[in-house]
Enzyme design. Structure first.
Site, short mmCIF file in Angstrom:
data_model
loop_
_atom_site.label_atom_id
_atom_site.label_comp_id
_atom_site.label_asym_id
_atom_site.label_seq_id
_atom_site.Cartn_x
_atom_site.Cartn_y
_atom_site.Cartn_z
N HIS A 63 -6.11 -20.42 12.17
CA HIS A 63 -7.25 -20.70 11.85
C HIS A 63 -8.09 -19.73 11.06
CE1 HIS A 63 -11.11 -22.78 11.64
NE2 HIS A 63 -11.61 -21.74 12.25
N ASP A 120 -8.11 -7.44 1.09
CA ASP A 120 -6.86 -7.50 2.13
C ASP A 120 -7.55 -6.98 3.63
OD1 ASP A 120 -5.47 -4.72 3.49
OD2 ASP A 120 -6.29 -4.75 1.48
N CYS A 134 -6.61 -27.12 14.04
CA CYS A 134 -7.80 -28.00 13.78
C CYS A 134 -7.20 -29.19 13.50
CB CYS A 134 -8.51 -27.62 12.71
SG CYS A 134 -9.71 -26.12 12.97
N CYS A 175 -11.88 -28.07 8.63
CA CYS A 175 -10.64 -27.25 8.56
C CYS A 175 -9.34 -28.07 8.42
CB CYS A 175 -10.75 -26.24 9.40
SG CYS A 175 -9.22 -25.06 9.14
N ASP A 192 0.83 -1.01 0.04
CA ASP A 192 -0.06 -0.04 0.03
C ASP A 192 0.86 1.35 -0.12
OD1 ASP A 192 -1.87 2.21 0.35
OD2 ASP A 192 -2.44 1.14 2.23
N CYS A 231 -6.47 -26.76 9.00
CA CYS A 231 -5.05 -26.00 9.58
C CYS A 231 -4.37 -26.50 10.70
CB CYS A 231 -5.83 -24.54 10.02
SG CYS A 231 -6.55 -24.63 11.60
#
Length: 386
Positions: free
Chosen positions: A353, A284, A327, A322, A93, A324
């Protein structure tokens, strides 16, 4: 200017599409959610964690990196990718919003914006030209132009008009500065239809507050400049959902389809899907990590708050669908204990997560667009998270 963006599939009922944006550090599949690494770090996470959650592209900030550690320091150390050990793509940015929101003193002139650092009060000047220079020193894959941001909630139209006119003039200067900094456009199409990209890309920022006619004017002006993509700035700042959606359509209706569109600072799942429907490709936000640090978790069944007493003996993962790290390895009971005990590991695990939830959502969005089921997917999704 060659566009290193390839559209794979368009939805027949909406403006949603899937594509691939090619950068120096590889392809980015869109629609995409980009975790925010403002100061070369996503809060509580390492670069290895970001690879674990399937992040493709990160968002860093020129304002913050310019002030600390300094863009010359980053250049001397080999650039931002080497500095933070990240081998994926990075978009920076320009810092216009941070100058607007963080600086206690700022003065906008034709030359640029003079501001005081929020760290020590020292004075600095950002111009369209030196922001391009700073992004070059940072070494990011996608550079954005300096813009004038105003509050989107109930702005005076004459203020929005003045900010837009200044942003347009700065955009023209930034485009010329980019062409001097990157004189050779090293983008070629390979035999298999992908693109080889040897330089950083340039995105222009479209302003206009909540006024569709100003947004249309800004989009048409930006479309006339030599850029590789477009940012939709100055929204998700307090305006209503109807105002935001109308403003987005006023932009996407007047941009060429061959280049990607990026909504700056938007990260809640429902808002993302609403904007995908209107032809936006990139997003984002700090939202998934911010709410994780407050104990909120997103799952396929809806939101849950890990602080709640009902999770103290719950031996299930956060989300049974999930994949991840949290998890796969921990129960809700353990994560609830960590959070209530003030253990910092809870920030890391819940943040991983939540970001993985958004990257998984984007994977499912891309699949739904490809299969022609995006509209029904969106309707089912919203029922869980409205």
């Amino acid at each position: 200017m060659i566009s290193p963006f390839h559209i794979l599939k368009k939805d027949l009922q909406t403006k949603a599409r899937t594509g691939i944006l090619y950068t120096q550090h590889g392809p980015v599949q869109t629609p995409v959610f980009m975790p925010v690494a403002t100061q070369a770090s996503v809060k509580a996470l390492t670069s290895a964690d970001l690879r674990e959650v399937h992040a493709q592209c990160l968002l860093s900030n020129t304002y913050h990196l310019y002030l600390r550690p300094g863009t010359q320091t980053l250049k001397q150390l080999g650039g931002l990718h080497k500095f933070m050990k990240w081998d994926g793509s990075i978009l920076t940015d320009s810092g216009g919003f941070q100058v607007y929101s963080l600086s206690q003193f700022r003065k906008i002139s034709e030359e640029g914006v003079l501001f005081r650092s929020h760290h020590d009060g020292s004075k600095h000047l950002f111009t369209p030209e030196n922001v391009i220079q700073f992004e070059s020193e940072i070494g990011s894959d996608i550079w954005t132009m300096l813009d004038v941001c105003i509050h989107a909630k109930d702005p005076a139209k004459h203020d929005a008009r003045a900010a837009l006119e200044q942003t347009k003039r700065w955009a023209e200067r930034a485009a010329r500065a980019y062409q001097k900094t990157v004189p050779v456009q090293d983008i070629t199409r390979t035999e298999n239809g992908s693109y080889s990209v040897g330089n950083s890309l340039l995105f222009g920022i479209i302003q206009g507050a909540i006024f569709p006619d100003l947004r249309k004017e800004a989009a048409l002006h930006m479309a006339s400049l030599p850029t590789h993509g477009y940012c939709i700035g100055g929204l998700s700042l307090g305006e209503t959902a109807e105002q935001m959606n109308e403003s987005v359509l006023a932009v996407t209706d007047h941009l060429p389809e061959s280049k990607p569109r990026y909504f700056m600072g938007l990260g809640t799942p429902v808002e993302i899907l609403n904007c995908v429907e209107r032809g936006v490709d990139m997003f984002d936000c700090v939202w998934p990590t911010r709410v994780a640090r407050n104990g909120m978790v997103m799952t396929d069944e809806g939101r849950l708050n890990i602080k709640n007493a009902c999770f103290r003996l719950d031996e299930r993962p956060l989300d049974e669908h999930c994949d991840c790290f949290a998890c796969r390895n921990y129960t809700r009971a353990y994560l609830s204990h960590l959070f209530r005990s003030g253990e910092l590991a809870s920030h890391r695990l819940l943040s991983m997560h939540n970001i993985r939830f958004l990257t998984r959502t984007m994977e499912r969005v891309r699949a739904a667009i490809t299969e022609g089921t995006f509209k029904s997917f969106k309707e089912d999704f919203i029922k869980k998270y409205q």
